[in-house]
Design a protein around this motif. Structure first.
Motif, mmCIF file in Angstrom:
data_model
loop_
_atom_site.group_PDB
_atom_site.id
_atom_site.type_symbol
_atom_site.label_atom_id
_atom_site.label_comp_id
_atom_site.label_asym_id
_atom_site.label_seq_id
_atom_site.Cartn_x
_atom_site.Cartn_y
_atom_site.Cartn_z
ATOM 1 N N ALA A 105 41.419 46.216 42.205
ATOM 2 C CA ALA A 105 42.649 46.663 42.876
ATOM 3 C C ALA A 105 42.654 46.238 44.347
ATOM 4 O O ALA A 105 43.684 45.804 44.876
ATOM 5 C CB ALA A 105 42.773 48.179 42.755
ATOM 6 N N ARG A 106 41.502 46.340 44.978
ATOM 7 C CA ARG A 106 41.384 45.972 46.392
ATOM 8 C C ARG A 106 41.571 44.470 46.587
ATOM 9 O O ARG A 106 42.161 44.025 47.570
ATOM 10 C CB ARG A 106 40.006 46.394 46.895
ATOM 11 C CG ARG A 106 39.691 46.045 48.337
ATOM 12 C CD ARG A 106 38.318 46.581 48.697
ATOM 13 N NE ARG A 106 37.917 46.197 50.043
ATOM 14 C CZ ARG A 106 37.289 45.072 50.362
ATOM 15 N NH1 ARG A 106 36.995 44.197 49.403
ATOM 16 N NH2 ARG A 106 36.964 44.798 51.605
ATOM 17 N N THR A 107 41.086 43.678 45.641
ATOM 18 C CA THR A 107 41.126 42.224 45.764
ATOM 19 C C THR A 107 42.474 41.630 45.380
ATOM 20 O O THR A 107 42.997 40.747 46.073
ATOM 21 C CB THR A 107 40.029 41.594 44.884
ATOM 22 O OG1 THR A 107 38.751 42.072 45.306
ATOM 23 C CG2 THR A 107 40.055 40.074 44.985
ATOM 24 N N TRP A 140 45.426 43.547 44.415
ATOM 25 C CA TRP A 140 46.618 44.343 44.665
ATOM 26 C C TRP A 140 46.636 44.868 46.090
ATOM 27 O O TRP A 140 46.822 44.116 47.011
ATOM 28 C CB TRP A 140 46.735 45.470 43.629
ATOM 29 C CG TRP A 140 46.996 44.956 42.241
ATOM 30 C CD1 TRP A 140 47.574 43.767 41.896
ATOM 31 C CD2 TRP A 140 46.653 45.607 41.006
ATOM 32 N NE1 TRP A 140 47.626 43.633 40.532
ATOM 33 C CE2 TRP A 140 47.089 44.732 39.960
ATOM 34 C CE3 TRP A 140 46.050 46.817 40.668
ATOM 35 C CZ2 TRP A 140 46.919 45.063 38.617
ATOM 36 C CZ3 TRP A 140 45.883 47.152 39.332
ATOM 37 C CH2 TRP A 140 46.311 46.283 38.317
ATOM 38 N N SER A 141 46.411 46.153 46.258
ATOM 39 C CA SER A 141 46.525 46.762 47.576
ATOM 40 C C SER A 141 45.199 47.367 48.024
ATOM 41 O O SER A 141 44.639 48.230 47.346
ATOM 42 C CB SER A 141 47.607 47.857 47.555
ATOM 43 O OG SER A 141 47.553 48.637 48.714
ATOM 44 N N ARG A 142 44.705 46.947 49.164
ATOM 45 C CA ARG A 142 43.489 47.543 49.710
ATOM 46 C C ARG A 142 43.708 49.016 50.039
ATOM 47 O O ARG A 142 42.802 49.844 49.889
ATOM 48 C CB ARG A 142 43.066 46.797 50.983
ATOM 49 C CG ARG A 142 42.514 45.411 50.741
ATOM 50 C CD ARG A 142 42.279 44.688 52.059
ATOM 51 N NE ARG A 142 41.669 43.373 51.810
ATOM 52 C CZ ARG A 142 40.395 43.103 52.039
ATOM 53 N NH1 ARG A 142 39.599 44.032 52.506
ATOM 54 N NH2 ARG A 142 39.916 41.904 51.813
ATOM 55 N N ARG A 143 44.900 49.332 50.465
ATOM 56 C CA ARG A 143 45.199 50.695 50.919
ATOM 57 C C ARG A 143 45.094 51.714 49.798
ATOM 58 O O ARG A 143 44.665 52.844 50.008
ATOM 59 C CB ARG A 143 46.600 50.719 51.532
ATOM 60 C CG ARG A 143 46.991 52.061 52.116
ATOM 61 C CD ARG A 143 48.360 51.972 52.752
ATOM 62 N NE ARG A 143 48.773 53.242 53.320
ATOM 63 C CZ ARG A 143 49.953 53.461 53.903
ATOM 64 N NH1 ARG A 143 50.820 52.455 54.004
ATOM 65 N NH2 ARG A 143 50.253 54.649 54.380
ATOM 66 N N HIS A 144 45.506 51.335 48.597
ATOM 67 C CA HIS A 144 45.540 52.272 47.474
ATOM 68 C C HIS A 144 44.490 51.973 46.403
ATOM 69 O O HIS A 144 44.576 52.485 45.293
ATOM 70 C CB HIS A 144 46.930 52.279 46.839
ATOM 71 C CG HIS A 144 48.026 52.675 47.796
ATOM 72 N ND1 HIS A 144 48.907 51.755 48.329
ATOM 73 C CD2 HIS A 144 48.359 53.885 48.327
ATOM 74 C CE1 HIS A 144 49.749 52.382 49.143
ATOM 75 N NE2 HIS A 144 49.443 53.675 49.160
ATOM 76 N N ALA A 145 43.520 51.147 46.744
ATOM 77 C CA ALA A 145 42.520 50.743 45.751
ATOM 78 C C ALA A 145 41.714 51.923 45.213
ATOM 79 O O ALA A 145 41.282 51.909 44.058
ATOM 80 C CB ALA A 145 41.580 49.700 46.369
#
Length: 200
Positions: free
Chosen positions: A91-93, A95-100
């Motif tokens: 998810a961090r890689t 999509w979104s780092r903020r909501h990973a």
């Protein structure tokens, strides 16, 4: 927790070498861990994944050597730990780092639901790989093929794991060792993808 566990076709009785193929095939995880560590080239993400694969190697080897309930729990926890950390890193890689951080509880909930419905602890991981591949394909990210291949290998691996006790009369060694061999490949493939994507 020290109760003896006889859960595999190959297990012929208590003792360290009751499952020789199941024990030795765990070295696939060690090879995968070393390859990911080298590929990481000092990168933190790659080293974390390599360390988690190494933990899977240690826990799974202990379980198939000792065949005790505590070792079985350690084996499952090591695999679940890799899966949950990987979900966050994916998810961090991609999509979104903020909501990973949301990825881990969502994936844990999926695992619990599939387990309660009779799908075992690993069906959730197969569904996750399919979701990752589909989401990246929809976004036209070329990395979707990496997860499609890993998902196909894992589907075969999961099938061989399920067949183990059913083929004892025909294949005394069972098929669980093939689950190890293919899973080592799966862990390498998905880890390699994250390492490559995180390179500058």
């Amino acid at each position: 927790m020290t109760d003896y566990v006889d859960g595999y076709c190959e297990r012929i009785g208590p003792g360290l070498w009751g499952e020789p193929l199941n024990s030795l095939s765990n070295f696939t995880f060690l090879v995968a861990a070393i390859l990911v560590w080298r590929l990481a080239n000092g990168g933190r993400v790659g080293r974390v994944l390599a360390a988690l694969i190494g933990l899977v190697f240690v826990a799974s080897t202990a379980f198939h050597l000792l065949a005790t309930r505590w070792a079985a729990v350690a084996d499952s926890v090591a695999i679940l730990g890799f899966v949950l950390v990987y979900a966050v890193l994916f998810a961090r890689t991609f999509w979104s780092r903020r909501h990973a951080w949301v990825a881990a509880p969502v994936f844990l909930a999926l695992t619990l639901v599939t387990a309660l419905l009779g799908g075992g602890l690993y069906l959730g991981a197969l569904i996750g790989l399919a979701v990752f591949a589909a989401a990246l394909a929809f976004a036209r990210d070329a990395y979707w093929t990496h997860f499609a291949v890993a998902g196909a290998v894992f589907a075969l691996s999961l099938s061989l794991r399920a067949l183990d006790r059913d083929v004892c009369d025909y294949v005394p060694a069972g098929t669980h060792f093939l689950w190890h061999l293919l899973n080592g490949l799966v862990l390498y493939l998905v880890s390699r993808t994250i390492v490559l994507k995180n390179r500058p």
